[in-house]
Design a protein around this motif. Structure first.
Motif, PDB file in Angstrom:
ATOM      1  N   THR A 119      42.638 -16.586  20.575  1.00 28.51           N
ATOM      2  CA  THR A 119      43.496 -17.763  20.393  1.00 28.51           C
ATOM      3  C   THR A 119      43.075 -18.518  19.138  1.00 28.51           C
ATOM      4  O   THR A 119      41.992 -18.303  18.589  1.00 28.51           O
ATOM      5  CB  THR A 119      43.387 -18.700  21.610  1.00 28.51           C
ATOM      6  OG1 THR A 119      42.050 -19.190  21.690  1.00 28.51           O
ATOM      7  CG2 THR A 119      43.759 -17.990  22.900  1.00 28.51           C
ATOM      8  N   ASP A 120      43.915 -19.440  18.701  1.00 33.99           N
ATOM      9  CA  ASP A 120      43.595 -20.284  17.549  1.00 33.99           C
ATOM     10  C   ASP A 120      42.364 -21.129  17.846  1.00 33.99           C
ATOM     11  O   ASP A 120      41.524 -21.354  16.971  1.00 33.99           O
ATOM     12  CB  ASP A 120      44.785 -21.183  17.206  1.00 33.99           C
ATOM     13  CG  ASP A 120      45.947 -20.392  16.626  1.00 33.99           C
ATOM     14  OD1 ASP A 120      45.711 -19.271  16.136  1.00 33.99           O
ATOM     15  OD2 ASP A 120      47.087 -20.899  16.662  1.00 33.99           O
ATOM     16  N   THR A 123      39.271 -19.040  17.355  1.00 31.27           N
ATOM     17  CA  THR A 123      39.034 -18.829  15.923  1.00 31.27           C
ATOM     18  C   THR A 123      38.421 -20.085  15.305  1.00 31.27           C
ATOM     19  O   THR A 123      37.467 -19.995  14.513  1.00 31.27           O
ATOM     20  CB  THR A 123      40.353 -18.471  15.214  1.00 31.27           C
ATOM     21  OG1 THR A 123      40.914 -17.328  15.840  1.00 31.27           O
ATOM     22  CG2 THR A 123      40.123 -18.185  13.749  1.00 31.27           C
TER      23      THR A 123
END
Length: 139
Positions: A119-120, A123
């Motif tokens: 997922t963002d 990250t």
């Protein structure tokens, strides 16, 4: 009761004949029905039963073969153990090969499917950790 057994045997003969005609002679279900003088629907049902039975027989034969191979490996492994315990290098090499073959038969080397989602947020957390590590190294 004997009449029912005879009917069942006739059904099996027809089932095998349907499978043979479909697989060896490549006939369509309609052609098989005409040749056997029966309904297409019954031919299809006989085909499904016949193929399912063949699959079950193949699975059973595979299981028996696998069992035999594992039993043979067990005998070989047990026969090498005394030499391995005494430190015989060739016996150890042989044992490693036997264990490798055993693992392959058992499917232990089969690839494992992993469904990983990045997922963002994950990250961003990794990037923040990388910046912290960079600052620690510079300081």
């Amino acid at each position: 009761m004997p009449r029912r057994q005879a009917h069942h045997d006739l059904g099996l003969v027809r089932q095998y004949e349907v499978v043979r005609l479909r697989t060896q002679e490549r006939l369509q279900f309609r052609q098989i029905a005409e040749r056997l003088d029966c309904d297409v629907k019954n031919v299809y049902k006989a085909w499904k039963r016949g193929v399912a039975e063949l699959a079950a027989q193949a699975a059973e034969a595979h299981g028996e073969y696998l069992g035999e191979q594992l039993a043979n490996l067990d005998i070989a492994i047990n026969s090498l153990m005394p030499k391995v315990i005494k430190g015989d290098v060739r016996a150890v090499e042989g044992l490693v090969k036997l264990f490798d073959h055993q693992a392959k038969l058992l499917g232990l080397y089969a690839p494992v499917k992993v469904n990983a989602t990045v997922t963002d947020e994950m990250t961003a957390r990794v990037m923040a950790l990388a910046e912290e590590i960079e600052q620690l190294g510079a300081g």
